[in-house]
Design a protein around this motif. Sequence first.
Motif, short mmCIF file in Angstrom:
data_model
loop_
_atom_site.label_atom_id
_atom_site.label_comp_id
_atom_site.label_asym_id
_atom_site.label_seq_id
_atom_site.Cartn_x
_atom_site.Cartn_y
_atom_site.Cartn_z
N UNK A 1 0.84 -1.31 0.02
CA UNK A 1 -0.04 0.05 0.08
C UNK A 1 0.75 1.44 -0.06
N UNK A 2 0.26 2.31 -0.05
CA UNK A 2 0.81 3.73 -0.23
C UNK A 2 1.32 4.14 1.21
N UNK A 3 0.73 3.98 2.28
CA UNK A 3 1.04 4.69 3.62
C UNK A 3 2.19 3.96 4.26
N UNK A 4 2.23 2.73 4.45
CA UNK A 4 2.90 2.09 5.13
C UNK A 4 3.88 0.84 4.43
N UNK A 5 3.50 0.86 3.10
CA UNK A 5 4.12 -0.15 2.25
C UNK A 5 3.68 -1.89 2.69
N UNK A 6 2.56 -1.93 3.40
CA UNK A 6 2.31 -3.28 3.74
C UNK A 6 1.48 -4.11 2.87
N UNK A 7 1.86 -5.21 2.85
CA UNK A 7 1.18 -6.08 1.83
C UNK A 7 -0.01 -6.83 2.52
N UNK A 8 -0.44 -7.66 1.57
CA UNK A 8 -1.87 -8.30 2.28
C UNK A 8 -1.39 -9.45 3.48
N UNK A 9 -0.07 -9.89 3.09
CA UNK A 9 0.30 -10.90 4.23
C UNK A 9 0.87 -10.02 5.57
N UNK A 10 1.32 -8.80 5.52
CA UNK A 10 1.57 -7.95 6.72
C UNK A 10 0.03 -7.75 7.30
N UNK A 11 -0.96 -7.46 6.54
CA UNK A 11 -2.19 -7.04 7.27
C UNK A 11 -2.90 -8.30 7.92
N UNK A 12 -2.62 -9.55 7.10
CA UNK A 12 -3.24 -10.49 7.97
C UNK A 12 -2.62 -11.07 9.14
#
Length: 584
Positions: A282-293
Amino acid sequence: MNPVSIEIEEASLLDNNGEISQSQIDPILFKVAAAGNSEPFKDMAREVIESLLTAKTKNTILHISIISQERENVSTKFVAEILEKCPSLLLQVNAKGDTPLNVAAKFGHSDIVRVLVERAKLPQPENEELESGVGAARQMIRMTNNEKNTALHEAVCHQNVDVVEILTKEDPDYPYSANNYGKTPLYMAAESRCSNMVLALLENSTSVSHEGPNGKTALHAAAMEFPFANAAFQKLLEEKKNLIKETDQYGWTPIHYAAYHGNYWTIKLLLETDQSASNIADKDRKMTALHLAAGQGHAKIVKEILSVNPECYELVDNRGWNFLHYAMVSFHVGQLRNLLENNPLARSLIDEGDAKGNTPLHVLAAVRPKEFDVDLVRKTQTNYDAVNKQNVSVRHILDYGYPELKEEIQKLSKDVGRGQYSDGVICIRESEDRAVQKYVTEENYKDTRASHLVVAALIATVAFAAAFTIPGGYRSENGTAILRRNTAFQAFIVADSIAMVFSLSAVFTHFLMSFIIEETKDFNEDLLLASVWFTIFSMGAMVIAFVTGTYAMLVPSLGLAIITCLIGLSFFLLVIWIVRLSIK
């Protein structure tokens, strides 16, 4: 109303020049229109009927009639008769810009919608704004109110599937633009979790638009709201496959939303369609779906992403955190152990430091020191004496804490970003001890223990009594149970014995705690948690004892026996439902 009163009504609408002027509708005529009685309006001039409006919303008698009808008992007679007398009311809007079609779609009056559409197809010699034929009906369907809502927007917003099907079949080629809130009908349908509505739009429309607010699409909304990959989601993904990598204003793809909200079956289908979408940050924190999960504790989704697209395991966010940093905060100890023991990719990250040199073990030690599993660390063959850039080791954190890192992570748990993190960037998993402490404080500990003791003792009493008042009774000659060879009866005895043991164990645990309190002046969380589980298991055993005992006695009436068993076993469904509610 007689002709004289009608003449008075018409005269009251004339201005000084003798022309018809708009005025507030008479209360009597309002009630007549609401009741669906067209008789008083038959002898009125068309101009007079057009001028009959409510004070605030400027509703015509057609609006009034549609609004006043009950969905279960809709009549189209008034609508047809009034339009025959005054066709111009078909397109006359109120102060909100709503045509009668908008109102009928909003209230779900599908029969009235059909009448309005068919009426629009008839020749309209007195209405220059409306052409005749199918084009006229589509012109009316496409009209928007002050909020840029068409009748289809209103039908979708209020989940009136029948109306959606009518309108989309009448005008299948129109894409329908977004309203003032940036939402198209397809986006609204996906957002509302109404599968039938999504299917109706996709199956009946050839070019339905998918836009939503803040750069989202209908696939974003479906990935966020649909917990299961049902037929509607599969149809949407099939028709809008190109949206899988589409990002919103935050840089989130549909996979980001599915991962964050824990929609396992949805993300499974998304990954099967395009696994590379899980590499997008993502734009704000460079988080992928894996990070979010991982950050929300969705271990099953983490496992799925790693199995389908293992190459994303080493991606880091703007803090230098990999997915294991997040898992250390949000996973249960058992989930962490399973992850590290069975996934070599995860184990390889155990010593990887972030921008400040903090490894995943630094994070675990700082936030959840009581759950730091030394055996687990040894199995991963890592060095927890390793230091970060501030020269702080994992061992030091376990001994003295690390307030700076702990506070930093706690802030992340409350950070909602620009609104996309509804539950915070990260979910801090509380230990079982901490969970008990939240439930029981020192002030209410005695009351809680007393209530638990009463429940456990009551179950023990019932179980004891049931063992000697057994189903079917005894044989008089030797005192043995009549149903002793019956399988259901044998299950009853076993279940009753289990209930007896667990309930007495709970009683004994509470009895033991009373001595501990006298010695230490403090309560023991572990014993309290054990007593709770003992009581819960004894409840379940009592239900099974009841079901099997009842079945053993009622087996000659098999139908009644089965119904009684199903009613008894519904206890477990209710428990699951209550637990799900408490988790939410």
